[in-house]
Design an enzyme around this catalytic site. Structure first.
Site, PDB file in Angstrom:
ATOM      1  N   GLU B 208       0.822  -1.209   0.000  1.00  0.00           N
ATOM      2  CA  GLU B 208       0.000   0.000   0.000  1.00  0.00           C
ATOM      3  C   GLU B 208       0.863   1.270   0.000  1.00  0.00           C
ATOM      4  OE1 GLU B 208      -4.040  -0.330   1.952  1.00  0.00           O
ATOM      5  OE2 GLU B 208      -2.937   0.786   3.450  1.00  0.00           O
ATOM      6  N   GLY B 384      -4.091  -1.947   8.967  1.00  0.00           N
ATOM      7  CA  GLY B 384      -5.551  -1.941   8.992  1.00  0.00           C
ATOM      8  C   GLY B 384      -6.092  -2.364   7.643  1.00  0.00           C
ATOM      9  N   HIS B 408      -1.278  -6.649  16.322  1.00  0.00           N
ATOM     10  CA  HIS B 408      -0.664  -6.726  14.984  1.00  0.00           C
ATOM     11  C   HIS B 408      -1.547  -6.183  13.869  1.00  0.00           C
ATOM     12  CE1 HIS B 408      -3.305  -9.961  13.915  1.00  0.00           C
ATOM     13  NE2 HIS B 408      -2.626 -10.304  12.870  1.00  0.00           N
TER      14      HIS B 408
END
Lengths: 143, 485
Positions: B208, B384, B408
């Site tokens: 990402e 996330g 985590h």
């Protein structure tokens, strides 16, 4: 429906039940359920390559575990998506023997509608049971 | 959901199940959670944390982190520290995807500078980092080389020109668990892993492009020390592990342990996925040496992916990656077991710490930390969903209570099938693009399964780790581009 995915068993992963009137039918359905997690339309898999396997185990339950594990291994090691062509399960003194011919082809994202990868078969709630109408397996796959 | 009646609240963020909760518990189980998070936990989490508390050699408490949810054997978020002399090692306490972990990479670019190139960057990352079902072929590796990768991890990458010395310093354990032995690994595992180096995989694995927006910086001083000093600075975060290699090792040893544990060692467990062996036994040591191979393969995998990311940015901006400030911030492992030294009841002891879906979180001053993070504490990366964003945190001194461990991720609350029924991949992709998040995937079905609403509230998880004194929030990172398997 010879297999169905279970909704509330495995939040992060995928669980299914597979049925068959014989052990062999149940194995075929469990293999299809496993492949169906990765490929949305199994008819897109052309049966052009064949592989023969013989597996043995003391219990029918662990024989199914080994068999599904073999499909996951062949998907990673040889990139093959495989469905059952012929199958027989025999009981002998040492336990159970599975002889199976698998047919399929290498993964091709252009032709195969891919979903999520199956990374492993787990023993979480894993069960093979004889029912009034045949055999039933419960399997949780790690995604 | 009704909580177990035996569960008591010890503090604002700690809940305890006493040893009387289940027969065989050797220590109490402690769950780190807010009231909101504990109420959302499945009953299985309590049972599994209690089952772990029955494992021989467990020391202190059987812990579960705030993002905990059911897992195989151990809950995800499970932490157990075993006495190495009379305790066990359990593959179920490490997970199938050994050293699944997170890596965060800095750039000196801003969101404004990157926006015009975003589609090109994401498309190029997608082309260069194989993703999805059975993905392979990013690097051609010989079997003899693969053995070295498994034994040396990121050190092999440095020798092969894919890593700098600084990359290694900024990776947990320097990117190599020492004592890995490829001879303890099956050929099947090698066959599964050899084509998979430099690949992302599927499921919840992603790469990402994110932005550190000024309004989301919660600790400016630590953010600066971590290298986040430009408003709207762009970073790259990715999540993946040891792919089929680690899975096969876990599967192989699960079966070997199941056969040996009862007849040879007289061990019984509540769940087959908790199969274990004495740490000092042949089986235990063989697994430990094989597990380290998967840990190292995962470090190398993330390093090889980083190499590709640097190439893509360099090609797109026609600048050297180091000129683009593409320094690693940190790399943390989620699924491991490791011998570490911790203080228990006033004494420092060596313990075999199992972390499954949990992150090491060393507080300031820890000698294991690289010099640049000695004052701040270890960077902790909590991933996330692709919609809601991720967190960068810093280890706090209070984490010593949980054997230097924190959460985590955000943890799923909705099954994959349920998510697929509620969301459509193509629609989600379009909606996210309208919100400024450009996503490439070869599986729209897989994308729907990863919708943000399928996950717990990451803000709550991160806040609870801070309240519990485990990890301090430094910045919340906002996604703008994502590739998914």
């Amino acid at each position: 429906m010879p297999y169905r995915f279970l909704e509330k068993v495995a939040t992060a992963d995928v669980a299914f039940e597979a049925w068959g009137s014989t052990i062999e039918e149940m194995f075929v359905e469990a293999a299809e359920a496993t492949l169906n997690v990765m490929v949305a339309d199994l008819s897109a898999i052309s049966r052009r390559e064949k592989i023969t396997l013989v597996l043995e185990n003391d219990s029918i339950e662990m024989l199914l575990f080994d068999f599904l594990g073999e499909l996951v291994y062949l998907k990673d090691a040889q990139r093959l998506l495989l469905l059952v062509e012929n199958i027989s399960v025999k009981k002998d003194v040492g336990g159970y023997e599975l002889a199976v011919t698998l047919a399929g082809e290498k993964i091709n994202p252009k032709r195969h509608p891919l979903n999520v990868d199956v990374k492993g078969v787990t023993l979480h709630l894993f069960e093979v049971a004889k029912t009034a109408s045949g055999w039933q397996a419960t399997v949780v796959l790690d995604i | 959901m009704t909580l177990p009646k035996e569960l008591t609240r010890i503090s604002a963020t700690t809940w305890e199940l006493p040893v009387s909760y289940k027969k065989g518990m050797l220590v109490p189980a402690r769950i780190i959670a807010s009231e909101k998070l504990i109420n959302a936990m499945e009953q299985t989490v309590f049972d599994q944390a209690a089952n772990v508390a029955c494992l021989p050699g467990i020391t202190g408490y059987s812990y579960c982190m705030p993002d905990g949810h059911w897992g195989y054997g151990f809950p995800i978020g499970g932490v157990a520290a075993m006495d190495p002399e009379n305790g066990v090692i359990s593959p179920g306490g490490i997970g199938f995807d050994i050293n699944c972990g997170m890596r965060l990479v800095l750039t000196n670019l801003t969101e404004q500078e990157i926006r015009p190139h975003l589609h090109q960057l994401v498309n190029r990352l997608f082309a260069r980092i194989p993703t999805g079902v059975g993905c392979h072929g990013a690097y051609k590796i010989k079997e003899s080389e693969f053995g070295m990768i498994a034994e040396q991890g990121s050190r092999w990458c440095r020798k092969a020109g894919y890593a700098s010395s600084e990359d290694l310093e900024l990776t947990e354990e320097g990117g190599c668990f020492q004592g890995a032995d490829i001879d303890k690994v099956s050929h099947k595992a090698i066959e599964r892993g050899i084509h998979q180096l430099g690949t992302l995989g599927s499921g919840n694995h992603y790469c990402e492009i994110q932005v550190a927006r000024p309004e989301n910086i919660m600790d400016e001083k630590i953010a600066r020390s971590f290298g986040l000093s430009i408003p709207n600075q762009v970073v790259i975060m990715f999540h993946c592990g040891s792919r089929g290699f680690g899975h096969q090792i876990a599967t192989d040893f699960l079966q070997r342990f199941l056969k040996a544990m009862g007849p040879k060692y007289g061990l019984a467990v509540y769940d087959r996925e908790l199969a274990c062996a004495p740490f000092r036994s042949t089986e235990g040591q063989d697994y430990y040496a094989a597990m380290k191979c998967a840990v190292n393969m995962a470090f190398a995998n993330r390093q090889l992916i980083l190499h590709r990311i640097r190439e893509v940015f360099s090609e797109t901006f026609h600048r050297d990656p180091f000129d683009l400030g593409m320094r690693m911030l940190y790399d943390v492992a989620h699924n491991t077991a490791k011998l570490e030294r911790h203080r228990v009841a006033g004494t420092t002891r060596e313990l075999l710490v199992h972390r499954k879906g949990a992150t090491r979180s060393l507080g300031p001053g820890s000698p294991e930390l690289p010099d640049c993070y000695r004052l701040t504490g270890q960077p902790v990366i909590i991933g996330g969903s692709m919609e809601t964003g991720s967190y960068l945190l810093a280890g706090m001194p209070g984490s010593e209570a949980t054997f230097a461990t924190t959460a985590h991720g955000s943890g799923r609350t909705m099954s994959r099938h349920q998510a697929k029924k509620l969301f459509r991949g193509d629609k989600l992709q379009k909606e996210l693009e309208q919100r400024g998040i450009y996503i490439m995937t070869d599986s729209l079905g897989g994308l729907a399964e990863e919708a943000g609403a399928a996950y717990k509230d990451i803000d709550e998880v991160a806040a609870v780790t801070e309240q519990a004194g485990l990890s301090r929030r430094v910045v919340k990172l906002t996604p703008i581009g994502n590739i998914k398997g």
